[in-house]
Write a protein that holds these residues in place. Structure first.
Motif, PDB file in Angstrom:
ATOM      1  N   GLN A  66       0.185  -4.571  -4.516  1.00 31.53           N
ATOM      2  CA  GLN A  66       0.589  -3.294  -5.124  1.00 31.53           C
ATOM      3  C   GLN A  66      -0.563  -2.294  -5.089  1.00 31.53           C
ATOM      4  O   GLN A  66      -0.352  -1.109  -4.799  1.00 31.53           O
ATOM      5  N   HIS A  67      -1.778  -2.757  -5.359  1.00 32.93           N
ATOM      6  CA  HIS A  67      -2.936  -1.874  -5.330  1.00 32.93           C
ATOM      7  C   HIS A  67      -3.151  -1.323  -3.917  1.00 32.93           C
ATOM      8  O   HIS A  67      -3.368  -0.124  -3.730  1.00 32.93           O
ATOM      9  N   TYR A  68      -3.051  -2.208  -2.920  1.00 32.70           N
ATOM     10  CA  TYR A  68      -3.222  -1.785  -1.527  1.00 32.70           C
ATOM     11  C   TYR A  68      -2.143  -0.789  -1.128  1.00 32.70           C
ATOM     12  O   TYR A  68      -2.426   0.238  -0.500  1.00 32.70           O
ATOM     13  N   ALA A  69      -0.889  -1.076  -1.473  1.00 28.16           N
ATOM     14  CA  ALA A  69       0.220  -0.191  -1.095  1.00 28.16           C
ATOM     15  C   ALA A  69       0.058   1.188  -1.762  1.00 28.16           C
ATOM     16  O   ALA A  69       0.309   2.223  -1.132  1.00 28.16           O
ATOM     17  N   ARG A  70      -0.379   1.211  -3.013  1.00 30.97           N
ATOM     18  CA  ARG A  70      -0.579   2.488  -3.699  1.00 30.97           C
ATOM     19  C   ARG A  70      -1.688   3.301  -3.033  1.00 30.97           C
ATOM     20  O   ARG A  70      -1.558   4.508  -2.808  1.00 30.97           O
ATOM     21  N   LYS A  71      -2.787   2.619  -2.687  1.00 33.33           N
ATOM     22  CA  LYS A  71      -3.886   3.332  -2.023  1.00 33.33           C
ATOM     23  C   LYS A  71      -3.439   3.885  -0.673  1.00 33.33           C
ATOM     24  O   LYS A  71      -3.780   5.016  -0.309  1.00 33.33           O
ATOM     25  N   GLU A  72      -2.674   3.109   0.087  1.00 32.68           N
ATOM     26  CA  GLU A  72      -2.206   3.593   1.396  1.00 32.68           C
ATOM     27  C   GLU A  72      -1.239   4.760   1.240  1.00 32.68           C
ATOM     28  O   GLU A  72      -1.271   5.711   2.020  1.00 32.68           O
ATOM     29  N   ARG A  73      -0.365   4.700   0.226  1.00 33.46           N
ATOM     30  CA  ARG A  73       0.578   5.801  -0.012  1.00 33.46           C
ATOM     31  C   ARG A  73      -0.185   7.075  -0.391  1.00 33.46           C
ATOM     32  O   ARG A  73       0.093   8.157   0.143  1.00 33.46           O
TER      33      ARG A  73
END
Length: 100
Positions: A66-73
């Motif tokens: 979730q942290h990775y996906a938020r940063k990429e978004r």
């Protein structure tokens, strides 16, 4: 005679009349029950801890994703804002070659 035998039996100490063989059998039955309960509790604790470790690992991986996906978004949104600003000539073109 029957009465005298009965009186003699009453004067005998309890440990002389006690059936030690029967006591030993019951004691071993109790030990078997205690061993079964202990073994079952030990196995249950191992299974519980294994499930807890797997669930904790899964939660950690999910949180990391979730942290990775938020940063990429957020990175993609920022790059889109920069691209739109450059198209409207609000920002100067990038000095890095091939950078959008």
């Amino acid at each position: 005679m029957l009465r005298s035998a009965f009186l003699r039996q009453q004067n005998v100490p309890w440990h002389k009349k006690f059936n030690w063989y029967s006591f030993a059998l019951y004691r071993y039955k109790v030990y078997d029950v205690i061993w079964r309960i202990s073994a079952t509790a030990g196995l249950g604790a191992c299974v519980y801890l294994a499930v807890a470790v797997v669930q904790t690992w899964n939660q950690a991986v999910h949180r990391t994703w979730q942290h990775y996906a938020r940063k990429e978004r957020e990175r993609a949104e920022l790059m889109d804002f920069i691209r739109q600003a450059r198209e409207k000539n609000i920002l100067p073109p990038s000095k890095v070659a091939g950078f959008e």
